[in-house]
Design an enzyme around this catalytic site. Structure first.
Site, PDB file in Angstrom:
ATOM      1  N   GLU A 130       1.000  -1.298  -0.033  1.00 56.80           N
ATOM      2  CA  GLU A 130      -0.014  -0.025   0.055  1.00 56.80           C
ATOM      3  C   GLU A 130       0.858   1.358  -0.052  1.00 56.80           C
ATOM      4  O   GLU A 130       0.404   2.261  -0.757  1.00 56.80           O
ATOM      5  CB  GLU A 130      -0.913  -0.128   1.296  1.00 56.80           C
ATOM      6  CG  GLU A 130      -1.998  -1.108   0.986  1.00 56.80           C
ATOM      7  CD  GLU A 130      -2.840  -1.247  -0.094  1.00 56.80           C
ATOM      8  OE1 GLU A 130      -3.000  -0.248  -0.705  1.00 56.80           O
ATOM      9  OE2 GLU A 130      -3.305  -2.400  -0.365  1.00 56.80           O
ATOM     10  N   CYS A 140       2.710  -5.109 -10.165  1.00 56.52           N
ATOM     11  CA  CYS A 140       3.932  -5.349 -10.748  1.00 56.52           C
ATOM     12  C   CYS A 140       3.792  -6.888 -11.068  1.00 56.52           C
ATOM     13  O   CYS A 140       3.001  -7.581 -10.422  1.00 56.52           O
ATOM     14  CB  CYS A 140       5.090  -5.483  -9.772  1.00 56.52           C
ATOM     15  SG  CYS A 140       6.699  -5.997 -10.590  1.00 56.52           S
TER      16      CYS A 140
END
Ligand SMILES: [Zn+2]
Ligand SMILES: [Zn+2]
Length: 174
Positions: A130, A140
């Site tokens: 976060e 990713c």
């Protein structure tokens, strides 16, 4: 400027104290535990028996000070956003606020015996994830990277607690 950790509701103190140095290392920024906490009652929705994470983030925005690099809330409450059944956490893209929930990181939630070590690892990975969003990182493709998306706790367990080289380069740390 510091990365500040804010208890959102009642929390086991030890958890945040252990989280702080790990996050300081990952983001190369001093990390402090705030003495006050934020009561999340205002964000509770009876029809879902959950707390709306975006409402918590909006309230946290008011707690940001000139000393705040990023403000990370940690809560035992179960979080949601309207389009999803639950979220492990939510962040403001580009910062400064993010919140993570312990609720579904606990082994007990899945009917398994309590395991503090697993809980701490999962919390750290979710916190890095976060906070990664607060420094403008998107998800990713490397499943080992903390910025990999995770919609189940098993995915969190597959991740590492740090950013891959590519994400690290992209991250705008102070
Ligand atoms: Zn994410
Ligand atoms: Zn990555």
């Amino acid at each position: 400027m510091k990365l500040q950790l804010l208890p959102v509701g009642k929390l086991d103190d030890g958890l945040l104290a252990k989280l702080a140095p790990a996050l300081a290392k990952t983001f190369q920024v001093p990390c402090e535990l705030l003495g006050s906490s934020l009561d999340p009652d205002f964000a509770f929705h009876g029809e879902r028996q959950q707390h709306h994470s975006s409402e918590i983030l909006a309230r946290m925005q008011g707690l940001v000070t000139p000393a705040t690099w990023r403000l990370l809330g940690v809560t035992a409450a179960d979080l949601y956003i309207p389009i999803l059944t639950f979220v492990f956490g939510e962040a403001q893209m580009g910062g400064p606020c993010a919140v993570v929930s312990l609720h579904r990181l606990r082994q007990e939630f899945y009917g398994l015996p309590k395991d503090e070590a697993i809980l701490r690892q999962r919390l750290l990975k979710e916190a890095v994830h976060e906070l990664g969003h607060t420094v403008s990182l998107t998800h990713c493709a490397d499943y080992r990277c903390a910025m990999a998306p995770s919609h189940a706790v098993e995915w969190i367990d597959l991740k590492e607690r740090w950013l891959c080289e590519t994400c690290q380069k992209k991250a705008s740390t102070p």
